[in-house]
Design an enzyme around this catalytic site. Structure first.
Site, mmCIF file in Angstrom:
data_model
loop_
_atom_site.group_PDB
_atom_site.id
_atom_site.type_symbol
_atom_site.label_atom_id
_atom_site.label_comp_id
_atom_site.label_asym_id
_atom_site.label_seq_id
_atom_site.Cartn_x
_atom_site.Cartn_y
_atom_site.Cartn_z
ATOM 1 N N ASP A 268 0.655 -1.126 -0.011
ATOM 2 C CA ASP A 268 0.384 -0.149 0.069
ATOM 3 C C ASP A 268 0.899 1.524 0.224
ATOM 4 O OD1 ASP A 268 -1.862 2.118 0.134
ATOM 5 O OD2 ASP A 268 -3.259 1.387 1.925
ATOM 6 N N HIS B 294 -0.498 4.260 -0.124
ATOM 7 C CA HIS B 294 -1.135 4.817 0.424
ATOM 8 C C HIS B 294 -1.369 5.843 0.493
ATOM 9 C CE1 HIS B 294 -2.694 5.825 5.025
ATOM 10 N NE2 HIS B 294 -3.396 4.736 5.011
ATOM 11 N N GLU C 43 -1.228 -0.322 -3.931
ATOM 12 C CA GLU C 43 -2.361 0.225 -3.597
ATOM 13 C C GLU C 43 -2.245 1.764 -3.702
ATOM 14 O OE1 GLU C 43 -5.630 0.536 -0.068
ATOM 15 O OE2 GLU C 43 -4.759 -1.724 -0.804
ATOM 16 N N GLU D 23 -10.467 3.235 -2.486
ATOM 17 C CA GLU D 23 -10.595 3.792 -1.497
ATOM 18 C C GLU D 23 -10.896 4.955 -1.350
ATOM 19 O OE1 GLU D 23 -7.478 4.570 2.622
ATOM 20 O OE2 GLU D 23 -6.734 2.428 0.232
ATOM 21 N N HIS E 153 -12.323 -2.144 0.250
ATOM 22 C CA HIS E 153 -11.337 -1.606 0.852
ATOM 23 C C HIS E 153 -12.233 -1.442 2.338
ATOM 24 C CE1 HIS E 153 -10.128 2.091 3.043
ATOM 25 N NE2 HIS E 153 -9.104 1.498 2.802
#
Length: 382
Positions: free
Chosen positions: A183, A185, A209, A235, A285
């Site tokens: 991730d 993020h 991700e 997400e 998510h």
């Protein structure tokens, strides 16, 4: 049947639960929340209550469209999360009224079990290898961890190497006996994402991700063209209209809408179907609570392209309560070899300990996102 009241409860560590009551005594539960903005979503839920109190909860589609369209302005994290929680509760009521799980209302099962993955490592990852070892003993073979700490828009070779060394150590320790997603993020800007993907590719991650933030979605096809690693995102996208643009542009191998952010079950079933038309996987998510997870699972169980389900047992955010602490029927969420069976009870299939919620709300949690800064004092993406 008519809706009579909406009640919200804050739940540790950072969740918001919604109880929707009816005049026939059937109640539904939802989880409308933005992590770190629970009070804003709570205010939106109560503002929207006027559109649903006194209405028939069985008319889910009409109520959803009313909540979405009647205010003229629409979309965004707060409003769509409020709609999501109300929508989840309406499906819960309908399933309980008819005596069937929600997945039966959505056409029935396409699978018997849903594969989940475990979070390892936190924002400042430490003993990731030990955590993976512990979870392997419980039957899990798929994991996710944050790929970097804060990263500048243009950063050094040292920053890239730090991310690569961590991944190399994990792959060396476990070989191909495990899979893992990485991730980013939203911490990695477009200029650095390509370099990181190139360096990480030899270690065969299952996916990366949020390679860049959703507002830089135009980079998804360009990044995908530079790597064989499947890219995942979603997400921080809140409706099928946002996913439409990303799917049409190409580049994403897996969409990750959040059932508590992107309009709930009603909207995410549509997003999953849209993704299937583009041969794109669906992996909701869900670093959230048990109601959100239950909602995700019902969509997973009716979506042929559902490939993985995130869940938050043991996640580093869960200080004060863990995923199933507010759940009465914990056994229904038991993972066997990393997979969860179809939830058997009517509605969403999650029984909430309301008395525990009431005790929690005597001193309600008020979680806030960490605020990070670069070495020069400028704000960093968390």
């Amino acid at each position: 049947m008519k809706i009579t009241r909406l009640t919200t409860y804050h739940a540790a560590p950072r969740w918001l639960f919604l109880k929707v009551e009816t005049d026939e005594g059937i109640t539904g539960w939802g989880e409308p929340v933005i992590e770190g903005r629970a009070r804003s979503v709570e205010a939106a839920v109560h503002e929207l209550a006027g559109y649903v109190v006194g209405k028939d909860p069985a008319r889910i589609n009409d109520l959803w469209q009313t909540l979405y369209r009647a205010g003229f302005y629409r979309g965004g994290a707060i409003l769509m999360s409020a709609i999501a929680g109300i929508d989840q509760a309406l499906w819960d009521i309908k399933g309980k009224t008819l005596g069937v799980p929600v997945y039966e209302l959505l056409g029935g099962l396409v699978r018997d079990r849903m594969k989940t993955y475990r979070w390892v490592g936190g924002d400042r990852p430490g003993a990731i290898i030990q955590q993976i070892t512990d979870y392997r003993a419980l039957g899990f073979d798929t994991f996710k961890f944050n790929g970097t700490e804060e990263m500048k828009l243009i950063d050094s070779a040292r920053a890239v190497d730090a991310a690569v060394v961590k991944v190399a150590e994990i792959r060396e320790a476990f070989g191909n006996s495990i899979d893992f997603g990485i991730d980013f993020h939203g911490r990695v800007g477009a200029p650095m994402a390509k370099a990181l993907l190139r360096e990480l590719e030899p270690f065969k991650p299952l996916f990366v991700e949020e390679p860049v933030l959703a507002e830089q979605a135009e980079y998804y096809p360009r990044l995908a063209a530079s790597t064989s690693i499947p890219l995942a995102a979603g997400e921080r996208m809140f409706s099928r209209f946002e996913f439409k643009n990303v799917l049409c542009a190409g580049g994403i191998g897996m969409v990750q809408p959040d059932l508590s952010h992107a309009g709930g079950i009603t909207e995410c079933v549509k997003i999953a179907a849209m993704a299937e038309a583009y041969d794109v996987g669906f992996a909701p998510h869900c670093p959230l609570g048990p109601i959100a997870l239950a909602a995700c699972l019902h969509v997973d169980f009716v979506s042929h392209n559902a490939v993985l389900q995130e869940q938050s047992i043991g996640i580093h955010y869960n200080e004060g309560a863990d995923l199933l602490d507010y759940v009465i029927n914990k056994d229904d969420f038991h993972c066997v070899d990393g997979s969860i069976a179809a939830l058997p009870k009517p509605g969403l299939g999650v029984e909430i300990d309301e008395e525990m919620l009431k005790r929690t709300n005597e001193n309600p949690p008020d979680w806030r996102n960490p605020v990070w800064r670069h070495s020069d004092g400028s704000i960093a993406e968390w």
